[in-house]
Design an enzyme around this catalytic site. Structure first.
Site, mmCIF file in Angstrom:
data_model
loop_
_atom_site.group_PDB
_atom_site.id
_atom_site.type_symbol
_atom_site.label_atom_id
_atom_site.label_comp_id
_atom_site.label_asym_id
_atom_site.label_seq_id
_atom_site.Cartn_x
_atom_site.Cartn_y
_atom_site.Cartn_z
ATOM 1 N N SER A 105 1.693 -12.636 7.661
ATOM 2 C CA SER A 105 2.413 -12.661 9.278
ATOM 3 C C SER A 105 3.598 -14.210 9.138
ATOM 4 O O SER A 105 4.324 -14.207 9.099
ATOM 5 C CB SER A 105 2.180 -12.483 10.665
ATOM 6 N N GLU A 130 0.827 -8.067 1.076
ATOM 7 C CA GLU A 130 2.711 -8.233 0.445
ATOM 8 C C GLU A 130 3.123 -8.898 1.481
ATOM 9 O O GLU A 130 4.518 -9.143 1.713
ATOM 10 C CB GLU A 130 3.090 -6.737 0.539
#
Ligand SMILES: CC(C)(COP(=O)(O)OP(=O)(O)OC[C@H]1O[C@@H](n2cnc3c(N)ncnc32)[C@H](O)[C@@H]1OP(=O)(O)O)[C@@H](O)C(=O)NCCC(=O)NCCSC(=O)CCS(=O)O
Length: 376
Positions: free
Chosen positions: A364, A361
């Site tokens: 970073s 999703e």
């Protein structure tokens, strides 16, 4: 942030269920790659499948703060289970709430929110991950139908799910504005589970590669307008990132609590290792990092609940919480010494489970792009 009595009641109810029904079984599920259908049903009965979905659509009628609290609790019991529930809530239910028409809400949102259906989200492809606008899967209009062809990768509940939200190109020339979103029941001919990934962790949830081969769906299953697909996907991922951040905190908390327990039992140099300042300070740092992440998440959730923009705050929460969680889980292993590296203690599994939160999703690196853009 202080929780209201209502939010505390939700937290208590879900914690009791998770600690009784999920946490004690997580190690076995991990070993056996077992999908916890019965326990997921129990979570659905508690309202965990459509937390922020209004009651008129069979949801719990709560808010994103409640969702964050719930996903932390489930994550503290089992990371994989929290992923399944997180995806079902956000992006799946949240997208249907925001972009589904009434017919689609009746047919899909209601059963998804009740737990009679399980949802999947198909954006990523074998060669397209972070650059979401570069999709290759196509959807071609043929009369009253669309015909989908392509491959989707790393799809949570791709096998066990009942309906998938699928992003596909309807107008190649329009670039990222030529992507559309579709509801695809997984029993549709042409929807094939090509492989189940053999993952480092989160063995209790299936992560599938899905092949779309002349997969024909009625045009009424298109979500929103043609060309809105990327916007629909990215808006769904905004809430999804609050969910992934929350499960990260749950997993970090479980690892921290295991390390705290162990440090009070294990004796070295004549006293429990908890009494050694080097260990106590490590635990103090872990507890502080967990609380900092939780507050970032609850702030992003509160903004979303207030109808305010929270793209940057959700990205900050996911970035901080997922990076924090890996460090905390690693420190928990360190406190266990050699026992942290073997599967007799939960921290070995939790460390494997938590690693992916920095990837799915939105990696970073993607979160930093989003935060950087908001600062610019
Ligand atoms: C890296 C990216 C952020 C780059 O994005 P783009 O620059 O290509 O896209 P934008 O121009 O920013 O946005 C396109 C379009 O969407 C609108 N938008 C963006 N965010 C939102 C939002 N939060 N709410 C509403 N609308 C939004 C934006 O205004 C644009 O609209 P217009 O065209 O101007 O009208 C992006 O590519 C990115 O986030 N990449 C990461 C993708 C990702 O997270 N992938 C993982 C998916 S998970 C999966 O597929 C399976 C695993 S699972 O089961 O969970």
């Amino acid at each position: 942030m202080l929780l209201s009595d209502d939010h505390r009641a939700v937290q208590d109810a879900v914690r009791a269920f998770v600690q009784d029904q999920i946490a004690p079984k997580a190690a076995q599920w991990d070993k056996e790659h077992h999908f916890p259908a019965a326990e997921l049903k129990g979570l659905a009965e508690l309202g965990c499948y459509g937390v922020a979905v209004p009651t008129e659509y069979d949801g719990a009628g709560l808010d994103y703060l409640a969702l964050a609290i719930i996903l932390e609790e489930i994550g503290a019991g089992d990371g994989a289970t929290s992923t399944v529930v997180s995806v079902n809530n956000c992006p799946v239910c949240s997208i249907l709430m925001a972009f589904g028409n009434e017919e689609q809400k009746q047919e899909f949102l209601k059963p998804l929110a009740r737990g009679d259906m399980l949802g999947a989200f198909c954006l990523t492809e074998p060669h397209v991950g972070s650059e979401a606008g570069g999709l290759k899967t196509t959807a071609v209009r043929e009369g009253d139908d669309y015909v989908l062809n392509g491959v989707k990768q790393f799809i949570t509940s791709g096998k066990n799910g009942d309906v998938a939200i699928v992003m596909a190109v309807t107008d190649k020339a329009a670039g990222k504005r030529g992507i559309s979103a579709f509801l695809v029941p997984t029993r549709t001919p042409g929807y094939t589970v090509a492989r189940i990934e053999d993952k480092m962790g989160q063995h209790a949830s299936d992560t599938a590669q899905i092949l779309f081969e002349n997969c024909r769906i009625p045009a009424r299953y298109r979500l929103g307008e043609e060309g809105q697909g990327l916007k629909i996907a990215l808006s769904g991922l905004e809430g999804g990132r609050i969910g992934i951040a929350s499960q990260s905190v749950g997993m970090a908390r479980a690892a921290f609590e295991a390390a705290l327990r162990y440090s009070k039992d294990r004796v070295a140099f004549g006293q429990p290792i908890f009494e050694h300042q080097v260990i106590q300070h490590k635990l103090a740092e872990m507890a502080t990092q967990i609380e900092a992440a939780r507050q970032l998440i609850w702030h992003a959730a509160a903004l979303k609940d207030a109808g305010q923009p929270c793209l940057m705050e959700a990205a900050m929460a996911k970035l901080f919480a997922s990076e924090m969680a890996e460090k905390v889980c690693s420190a928990a292993i360190q406190i266990h010494g050699g026992y942290g590296y073997v599967s007799d203690f939960p921290v070995e599994r939790i460390y494997r489970d938590v690693r992916v939160t920095q990837i799915y999703e939105g990696t970073s690196e993607v979160q930093k792009i989003l935060i950087g853009r908001a600062l610019g």
